[in-house]
Design a protein around this motif. Structure first.
Motif, PDB file in Angstrom:
ATOM      1  N   ILE A  50       0.888  -1.167   0.000  1.00 18.91           N
ATOM      2  CA  ILE A  50       0.000   0.000   0.000  1.00 18.91           C
ATOM      3  C   ILE A  50       0.916   1.204   0.000  1.00 18.91           C
ATOM      4  CG2 ILE A  50      -1.710   1.299   1.307  1.00 18.91           C
ATOM      5  CD1 ILE A  50      -2.777  -1.310   2.388  1.00 18.91           C
ATOM      6  N   PHE A  51       0.867   1.971  -1.059  1.00 20.27           N
ATOM      7  CA  PHE A  51       1.802   3.074  -1.216  1.00 20.27           C
ATOM      8  C   PHE A  51       1.033   4.383  -1.092  1.00 20.27           C
ATOM      9  CE2 PHE A  51       4.511   6.078  -3.319  1.00 20.27           C
ATOM     10  CZ  PHE A  51       5.790   5.658  -3.013  1.00 20.27           C
ATOM     11  N   ILE A  52       1.282   5.079   0.024  1.00 22.08           N
ATOM     12  CA  ILE A  52       0.552   6.307   0.310  1.00 22.08           C
ATOM     13  C   ILE A  52       1.401   7.494  -0.109  1.00 22.08           C
ATOM     14  CG2 ILE A  52      -0.419   7.705   2.160  1.00 22.08           C
ATOM     15  CD1 ILE A  52      -0.728   4.982   3.701  1.00 22.08           C
ATOM     16  N   SER A  53       0.831   8.397  -0.873  1.00 21.59           N
ATOM     17  CA  SER A  53       1.603   9.553  -1.299  1.00 21.59           C
ATOM     18  C   SER A  53       0.673  10.643  -1.778  1.00 21.59           C
ATOM     19  CB  SER A  53       2.559   9.158  -2.418  1.00 21.59           C
ATOM     20  OG  SER A  53       3.275  10.295  -2.845  1.00 21.59           O
ATOM     21  N   HIS A  54       1.147  11.886  -1.744  1.00 21.29           N
ATOM     22  CA  HIS A  54       0.346  12.936  -2.356  1.00 21.29           C
ATOM     23  C   HIS A  54       0.904  13.269  -3.737  1.00 21.29           C
ATOM     24  CE1 HIS A  54       3.576  15.064  -0.200  1.00 21.29           C
ATOM     25  NE2 HIS A  54       3.605  15.767  -1.299  1.00 21.29           N
ATOM     26  N   ASP A  55       1.969  12.577  -4.112  1.00 15.72           N
ATOM     27  CA  ASP A  55       2.631  12.848  -5.384  1.00 15.72           C
ATOM     28  C   ASP A  55       2.102  11.891  -6.444  1.00 15.72           C
ATOM     29  OD1 ASP A  55       4.376  12.939  -7.542  1.00 15.72           O
ATOM     30  OD2 ASP A  55       6.029  13.607  -6.273  1.00 15.72           O
ATOM     31  N   LEU A  56       1.265  12.410  -7.337  1.00 14.53           N
ATOM     32  CA  LEU A  56       0.612  11.521  -8.305  1.00 14.53           C
ATOM     33  C   LEU A  56       1.581  10.897  -9.297  1.00 14.53           C
ATOM     34  CD1 LEU A  56      -1.875  13.579  -7.472  1.00 14.53           C
ATOM     35  CD2 LEU A  56      -2.965  12.204  -9.236  1.00 14.53           C
ATOM     36  N   SER A  57       2.675  11.563  -9.590  1.00 14.11           N
ATOM     37  CA  SER A  57       3.618  10.995 -10.557  1.00 14.11           C
ATOM     38  C   SER A  57       4.274   9.749  -9.987  1.00 14.11           C
ATOM     39  CB  SER A  57       4.693  12.017 -10.906  1.00 14.11           C
ATOM     40  OG  SER A  57       4.137  13.288 -11.031  1.00 14.11           O
ATOM     41  N   ILE A  58       4.657   9.811  -8.696  1.00 12.65           N
ATOM     42  CA  ILE A  58       5.295   8.651  -8.084  1.00 12.65           C
ATOM     43  C   ILE A  58       4.308   7.505  -7.967  1.00 12.65           C
ATOM     44  CG2 ILE A  58       6.325   7.795  -5.951  1.00 12.65           C
ATOM     45  CD1 ILE A  58       7.671  10.477  -5.618  1.00 12.65           C
ATOM     46  N   VAL A  59       3.078   7.830  -7.584  1.00 11.59           N
ATOM     47  CA  VAL A  59       2.060   6.787  -7.447  1.00 11.59           C
ATOM     48  C   VAL A  59       1.832   6.099  -8.792  1.00 11.59           C
ATOM     49  CG1 VAL A  59      -0.397   6.409  -7.012  1.00 11.59           C
ATOM     50  CG2 VAL A  59       0.946   7.802  -5.448  1.00 11.59           C
ATOM     51  N   ARG A  60       1.823   6.884  -9.841  1.00  7.10           N
ATOM     52  CA  ARG A  60       1.630   6.309 -11.172  1.00  7.10           C
ATOM     53  C   ARG A  60       2.779   5.351 -11.510  1.00  7.10           C
ATOM     54  NH1 ARG A  60       0.317   9.898 -16.381  1.00  7.10           N
ATOM     55  NH2 ARG A  60      -0.371   8.203 -17.704  1.00  7.10           N
ATOM     56  N   HIS A  61       3.960   5.719 -11.101  1.00  6.57           N
ATOM     57  CA  HIS A  61       5.144   4.918 -11.394  1.00  6.57           C
ATOM     58  C   HIS A  61       5.086   3.562 -10.692  1.00  6.57           C
ATOM     59  CE1 HIS A  61       9.254   4.342 -12.584  1.00  6.57           C
ATOM     60  NE2 HIS A  61       9.681   4.212 -11.342  1.00  6.57           N
ATOM     61  N   ILE A  62       4.589   3.533  -9.478  1.00  4.14           N
ATOM     62  CA  ILE A  62       4.769   2.336  -8.642  1.00  4.14           C
ATOM     63  C   ILE A  62       3.505   1.476  -8.528  1.00  4.14           C
ATOM     64  CG2 ILE A  62       4.189   3.348  -6.388  1.00  4.14           C
ATOM     65  CD1 ILE A  62       6.674   1.961  -5.267  1.00  4.14           C
ATOM     66  N   SER A  63       2.320   2.052  -8.771  1.00  5.74           N
ATOM     67  CA  SER A  63       1.090   1.331  -8.413  1.00  5.74           C
ATOM     68  C   SER A  63       0.503   0.515  -9.554  1.00  5.74           C
ATOM     69  CB  SER A  63       0.018   2.320  -7.964  1.00  5.74           C
ATOM     70  OG  SER A  63       0.540   3.228  -7.048  1.00  5.74           O
ATOM     71  N   HIS A  64      -0.258  -0.510  -9.168  1.00  7.64           N
ATOM     72  CA  HIS A  64      -1.089  -1.222 -10.134  1.00  7.64           C
ATOM     73  C   HIS A  64      -2.499  -0.659 -10.123  1.00  7.64           C
ATOM     74  CE1 HIS A  64       1.970  -4.363  -8.920  1.00  7.64           C
ATOM     75  NE2 HIS A  64       2.230  -4.110 -10.180  1.00  7.64           N
ATOM     76  N   ARG A  65      -2.958  -0.346  -8.922  1.00  7.34           N
ATOM     77  CA  ARG A  65      -4.257   0.281  -8.784  1.00  7.34           C
ATOM     78  C   ARG A  65      -4.096   1.519  -7.929  1.00  7.34           C
ATOM     79  NH1 ARG A  65      -8.870  -2.744  -6.401  1.00  7.34           N
ATOM     80  NH2 ARG A  65      -7.298  -4.026  -5.383  1.00  7.34           N
ATOM     81  N   VAL A  66      -5.040   2.442  -8.070  1.00  4.81           N
ATOM     82  CA  VAL A  66      -4.941   3.701  -7.322  1.00  4.81           C
ATOM     83  C   VAL A  66      -6.298   4.016  -6.692  1.00  4.81           C
ATOM     84  CG1 VAL A  66      -4.446   6.170  -7.468  1.00  4.81           C
ATOM     85  CG2 VAL A  66      -3.169   4.574  -8.890  1.00  4.81           C
ATOM     86  N   MET A  67      -6.222   4.480  -5.452  1.00  3.24           N
ATOM     87  CA  MET A  67      -7.441   4.891  -4.770  1.00  3.24           C
ATOM     88  C   MET A  67      -7.292   6.362  -4.392  1.00  3.24           C
ATOM     89  SD  MET A  67      -9.361   3.043  -1.685  1.00  3.24           S
ATOM     90  CE  MET A  67      -8.471   3.421  -0.219  1.00  3.24           C
ATOM     91  N   VAL A  68      -8.352   7.137  -4.618  1.00  3.07           N
ATOM     92  CA  VAL A  68      -8.318   8.565  -4.294  1.00  3.07           C
ATOM     93  C   VAL A  68      -9.190   8.801  -3.072  1.00  3.07           C
ATOM     94  CG1 VAL A  68      -8.771  10.889  -5.147  1.00  3.07           C
ATOM     95  CG2 VAL A  68      -8.024   9.107  -6.729  1.00  3.07           C
TER      96      VAL A  68
END
Ligand code: SF4
Lengths: 303, 332
Positions: B212-230
């Protein structure tokens, strides 16, 4: 993935390399303390005084309770007879008595403070870390004891159980731990929300192991400063009790007892007051300088 | 695929906050997290994004039972963690770890790096000898890119990036199944963020971690995640696969967040329709009625103020909590 392999081969090559020694916060603090001249000199003087109190009486020609029957009166320093600082009003060697008195005073100071340290740190850390009802209960108990006048409390104990040396430092320690518990609790409260405590919980640490491994070592800095300030306080308290006639029993003596005797002879023989007073003042000053130095050395600005 | 490893159902974390006067104390619940559900499969990374104060960190901690949940369930391999006793929870902790935001604050300043990394081993593998522990620690240090000769150094002697590697090594040493990364790079220098993110991705692949990767940085989340929750004010706004969410965000809030990400190409940036977030984040003590986002939403209608939006979505695996998600997308 390639970089993963890279790091592990890299590591293989480094395995042989010697481990680098780290510098702990304690070592840092010790270095800063040593560079503080007042604290450093105080430590040396204190060590000399303590060593003298423990060892020197054996080397003196007169025991602390031996009366020089040829001179049963206050006598000024006389090197031929071995009374280097003279005698008191009943002909006992003043230097020997001051040193043995110092032994008792320092011992009461250190032991009572240790008692306070043990109880205070345990109660403070447990109350602060567990919080809730345990905290309420323990701290209300501390408040309750606070409201009992300290000297009154000690005097009652002395009267109830008789004048007893062990009882004295237990009683003083039992009173001094209150402030220690409050200080430690406050520190624990601020530590408790730090991420490394949370990390310890996430790593599966039990409550006990978190208190013992993470909370206590991290409050110790503040506690040590407080200890160096409590020891002189206890020495003074003991003197005060002795002054009231509740301290150690004759012929055993302490700085407080000597001051009491000296004060009675102030006009005829100021020497009998000045000698123990100088010893005690120097010791108290040393403790305070060390405490100040420690506070600067352990200042959390480097965190 | 198989059973989900982690199944979070309607998780709520409320804190009582005293709002009344001095004597007649009234308590209002602060809804840090208000009914969040998701599941995770082995080896999957879920990114959680949102502004600060939206409940991201609360979610991570509540999943790991570092914070008590007010209600809801966290099922870990079919067992509800919120109902476990101390002993059961300790056993479960062996497989769940966390990497914190502030690398230095998450390390005990009085312990050496080696002792810090070894702590989970000492708690869970009591039978290991000191030599075995030391060997494992050095091995792990090398894996996270730390010089094994540094075992005896103290946290204050390391840089921020190195401290975070120590934190990662501690989280990984037991070979966990689930790792929560709570803003693991936002406190770090920009230049070393990528290194740490790549390290986490490498470890994730090598150890088949669920993350579970928590971040406010959308670019990093895009890089690392398979799914994203807002998340917004403790509620889920949208959850979707990474590609669907970044290519076709449906929720106005997601669109606004994406619009705020800087785009390197100025022509593209200008061409892009912008939704700008205006106004302050409302107080979670007094959230807006109906849809919590309506005070800042450009599409808000009277319906939004009255009815809480249901869970809907364009297709399976893409859920949106918005009445007007069918309206044409505003951002890219
Ligand atoms: S439900 Fe209404 S207010 Fe909420 S996000 Fe959708 S359009 Fe905006």
């Amino acid at each position: 993935m390639s970089s993963l392999n890279l790091t592990s081969t890299h590591a293989g090559a480094l395995e042989a390399a010697a481990e680098v020694e780290g510098r702990s916060l304690w070592q840092d603090a010790w270095r800063r303390l040593r560079s503080n001249r007042a604290a450093y000199v105080s430590m040396i003087i204190l060590a000399i005084v303590a060593l003298a109190c423990v060892a020197l009486p054996y080397a003196l020609p007169w025991a602390y309770d031996a009366i020089d029957w040829d001179h049963v009166e206050a006598m000024p320093p006389n090197f031929e007879l071995g009374h280097y600082l003279g005698t008191d009003s009943v002909g006992r060697d003043l230097l020997a008595r001051t040193l043995v008195g110092g032994r008792i005073s320092l011992m009461v100071g250190v032991l009572a403070t240790l008692v306070a340290l043990l109880i205070g740190v345990t109660v403070g850390a447990v109350a602060g870390y567990l919080g809730g009802r345990v905290d309420q209960l323990l701290m209300r108990f501390v408040d309750l004891l606070y409201s009992v006048p300290l000297t009154f409390f000690v005097i009652i104990l002395m009267v109830m159980f008789g004048r007893n040396f062990i009882l004295m430092f237990l009683a003083i320690g039992a009173v001094e731990w209150l402030t220690m518990a409050r200080i430690v609790r406050g520190q624990t409260l601020s530590l408790k929300n730090k991420e490394f405590i949370e990390a310890a919980r996430a790593s599966g640490g039990s409550t006990f192991s978190i208190i013992a491994r993470h909370i206590v070592p991290n409050v110790l800095g503040v506690v040590i400063v407080y200890v160096t300030l409590t020891i002189p306080q206890v020495i003074l308290l003991e003197s005060f009790l002795s002054f009231l006639g509740l301290g150690v029993q004759e012929p055993l003596t302490s700085w407080g007892v000597l001051l009491n005797e000296g004060a009675a002879e102030l006009e005829a023989n100021p020497r009998t007051l000045i000698v123990p007073a100088v010893f005690m003042t120097v010791t108290l000053f040393c403790f305070n300088f060390i405490g100040d130095g420690l506070r600067d050395a352990l200042d959390p600005k480097d965190r | 695929m198989s059973e989900p490893l982690l199944d979070v159902r309607d998780l709520k974390v409320h804190y009582p906050v005293r709002t009344g006067g001095f004597l007649h104390g009234a308590y209002t619940p602060l809804k840090a997290l208000d009914g969040v559900s998701f599941d995770l499969k082995a080896g999957e990374t879920l990114g959680i994004v949102g502004e600060s104060g939206c409940g991201k960190s609360t979610l991570g901690r509540a999943v790991l039972q570092l914070l008590p949940a007010t209600s809801g369930a966290v099922a870990w391999l079919g067992r509800n963690l919120t109902e476990l006793d101390t002993k059961g929870l300790k056993a479960a902790r062996e497989h769940m770890q966390i990497v914190f935001q502030d690398p230095l604050a998450s390390l005990d300043p009085r312990m050496t790096a080696g002792d810090i990394i070894a702590e989970p081993l000492r708690n869970f593998r009591g039978s290991l000898s000191n030599t075995e522990i030391k060997a494992k620690v050095k091995d792990m240090m090398a894996r996270v890119g730390l010089h094994p000769a540094m075992v005896n150094r103290y946290p204050h002697e390391f840089s921020g990036g190195q401290c975070q590697r120590i934190g990662i090594a501690r989280a990984m040493i037991l070979g966990p199944k689930l790792v929560v990364c709570d803003e693991p790079v936002s406190a770090l220098d920009v230049s070393i963020r990528a290194q740490v993110v790549n390290l986490l991705m490498e470890l994730q692949r090598a150890m088949n971690l669920t993350m579970i990767f928590i971040s406010h940085d959308l670019s990093i989340v895009r890089h690392i995640s398979h799914r994203v929750m807002v998340l917004y004010l403790g509620k889920t706004m949208e959850i979707a696969s990474r590609d669907a969410l970044y290519a076709a965000p449906r929720h106005p809030y997601t669109q606004a967040l994406l619009a705020a990400v800087p785009v390197p190409d100025p022509v593209k940036a200008r061409a892009r329709a912008k939704i700008v977030l205006t106004g302050e984040l409302p107080s979670p003590l007094n959230p807006p009625s109906g849809c919590v986002f309506r005070t800042r939403c450009p599409r808000a209608t009277s319906l939004c103020a009255e009815v809480e939006p249901p869970r809907e979505g364009p297709d399976a695996g893409h859920d949106v909590w918005c009445h007007h998600w069918r309206a044409p997308t505003l951002a890219p």
